[in-house]
Design an enzyme around this catalytic site. Structure first.
Site, mmCIF file in Angstrom:
data_model
loop_
_atom_site.group_PDB
_atom_site.id
_atom_site.type_symbol
_atom_site.label_atom_id
_atom_site.label_comp_id
_atom_site.label_asym_id
_atom_site.label_seq_id
_atom_site.Cartn_x
_atom_site.Cartn_y
_atom_site.Cartn_z
ATOM 1 C CB ALA A 55 -1.791 7.455 -3.405
ATOM 2 N N GLY A 114 0.824 -1.215 0.000
ATOM 3 C CA GLY A 114 0.000 0.000 0.000
ATOM 4 C C GLY A 114 0.845 1.247 0.000
ATOM 5 C CG ASN A 115 -0.490 4.726 -1.303
ATOM 6 O OD1 ASN A 115 -1.113 5.530 -0.634
ATOM 7 N ND2 ASN A 115 -1.020 4.087 -2.349
ATOM 8 N NE ARG A 116 4.475 7.815 5.039
ATOM 9 C CZ ARG A 116 5.291 8.857 5.154
ATOM 10 N NH1 ARG A 116 6.272 9.007 4.288
ATOM 11 N NH2 ARG A 116 5.123 9.744 6.106
ATOM 12 C CB SER A 117 -2.637 8.291 0.174
ATOM 13 O OG SER A 117 -3.664 9.227 0.047
#
Ligand SMILES: Cc1cc2nc3c(=O)[nH]c(=O)nc-3n(C[C@H](O)[C@H](O)[C@H](O)COP(=O)(O)O)c2cc1C
Length: 420
Positions: free
Chosen positions: A285, A214-217
């Protein structure tokens, strides 16, 4: 509006009574069509008393009115909540073996289904396949919530809250769920009457049943944008990819929310809105890559290093541009991309963003410098908005401040671009 509420045989059937109540309180006439199994959980008298309409599960009652065709024909909206794995399979297969499936086959209005089942049933390849097929046919399939299931176990598969189901269902018909006075979209704002869809948060790609890429959004910027769009008079919808529930809870009631998890789900949700959205803002994102295969069971340590093969995800914004170019999207649709860049040896963050605008073919691009600790999870932001001009990327505006203030400026740029 005439709504058909399908109810199927799961523990969450009792929650459909709240969906029914909420729809009636907003002034809609509701005909409940349960399955035989649903009536084993909640009986017909409950549905008849709460809806004020008769209840039947079979095509062989009310035959003089040809009910198996009439109910679907007359509906402005069909909502199935909860939808069992069995109902998804029967609907996907085009079965008409009870009144609900016959109604689903004859309805020409928007269909919104809210599946609820055990996590294993939800992730089973058959269910995944059925959901994808139904979405591809234009149905809205709401992502189940995560949490406590029928037994002691927890995971994705819970029926979302009745208010969320109502919001999403009404949004599918272009209506918002009776906003409170302080949330009323302005009939005179710069986006009055425009259908605006904003994606927010970050997609997650499963590695196994418990891990993901995943990502940090946080989704805060997208949430602020959709709130600004609603305040500007738009019929606003948020497609939320793993946005914190606290962020969602602060949205104005007029905003319809659809929850998604993976890039494929976000792509399907965006494609479903392409035909009627006047503006689509892609602030989520999106994972560029996903694991080539998600393990069926939790991966165990083996003592060796692990290499995970990744495959490229579809480019959702590019896909929306292609739909529009092929004449399969709302005429005059405005597409807005986001570029969260850190800069690299290929160029500065800003020049990468300008190149992205031209490469993607969208109309506006909101550039957001995420080098260092900027942007993710914070309440402030700094962006530059570019438009695709004849000579290349042209700067439209710069904005810095709280994500709410930045959003107002971005929405003002969107409104200005629409009236160019
Ligand atoms: C206690 C109990 C709870 C159930 N809960 C669910 C559920 O939440 N989701 C589901 O897909 N099936 C559930 N089932 C299985 C369905 O009831 C069964 O598949 C049934 O055939 C569904 O019929 P229908 O789709 O016509 O309503 C449950 C069964 C029982 C006995």
């Amino acid at each position: 509006m005439r709504v058909v509420l399908g109810v199927t045989g799961g523990i969450a059937a009792y929650k459909a009574a709240h969906v029914l109540r909420g729809l009636r309180e907003r002034g809609h006439a509701v005909r409940v069509v349960p399955t035989e199994a649903a009536l084993r959980f909640v009986g017909a008298p409950t549905w008849e008393a709460l809806s004020g309409e008769p209840v039947s599960t079979t095509v062989f009652e009310g035959v003089e009115n040809v009910e198996h065709v009439r109910i679907g024909h007359e509906a402005d909206l069909v909502v199935v909540a909860p939808a069992t794995a069995d109902l998804l399979a029967r609907a996907r297969g085009g079965m008409a073996d009870d009144l609900l499936t016959a109604t689903l086959l004859t309805a020409t209005c928007p269909v919104v289904v809210a599946p609820a089942m055990h996590t294993e049933m939800w992730f089973n390849a058959a269910t995944v396949d059925n959901v994808a097929a139904l979405r591809a046919r234009g149905w809205t399939v709401i992502e189940p919530a995560s949490g406590r299931l029928t037994g002691a176990d927890t995971g994705p598969g819970r029926l979302p809250e009745p208010d969320d189901i109502i919001r999403t269902a009404l949004a599918a018909t272009g209506r918002s769920a009776a906003p409170g006075p302080q949330d009323s979209p302005s009939a005179h704002g710069p986006l009055a009457g425009a259908a605006v869809v904003v994606s927010a948060g970050g997609t997650r790609e499963p590695l196994d049943p418990v891990r993901f890429l995943g990502n940090r959004s946080s989704g805060k910027q997208g949430a602020a944008l959709v709130a600004a769009a609603a305040a500007a008079g738009a019929q606003a919808t948020l497609i939320a990819a793993n946005v914190d529930s606290g962020v969602l809870a602060e949205l104005p009631a007029a905003v319809a929310v659809e929850q998604v998890n993976t890039t494929a789900e976000l792509e399907a949700a965006c494609a479903a809105h392409a035909s009627h959205a006047d503006v689509i803002i892609m602030a989520a994102a999106v994972a560029d890559y996903r694991p080539a295969a998600a393990a069926e069971h939790k991966m165990k340590k083996s003592g060796d290093d692990l290499t995970i093969a990744l495959v490229e995800n579809p480019d959702i914004l590019r896909g929306l541009v292609e739909l529009r170019d092929a004449g399969r999207a709302r005429t005059g649709q405005l597409l807005v991309g986001f570029a969260a860049e850190t800069g690299s040896h290929d160029g500065s963050a800003e020049s990468l963003a300008q190149a992205k605008l031209l490469r993607k073919g969208c109309d506006l691009l909101v550039f957001n410098d995420v080098s260092g600790d900027r942007a993710f999870g914070r309440d402030d932001n700094a962006v530059v908005v570019y438009r695709a001009g004849t000579g290349g990327a042209e700067e439209v505006t710069r904005s810095e401040g709280s994500k709410a203030d930045v959003s107002k400026d971005v929405i003002a740029a969107v409104a200005a671009e629409r009236s160019r």
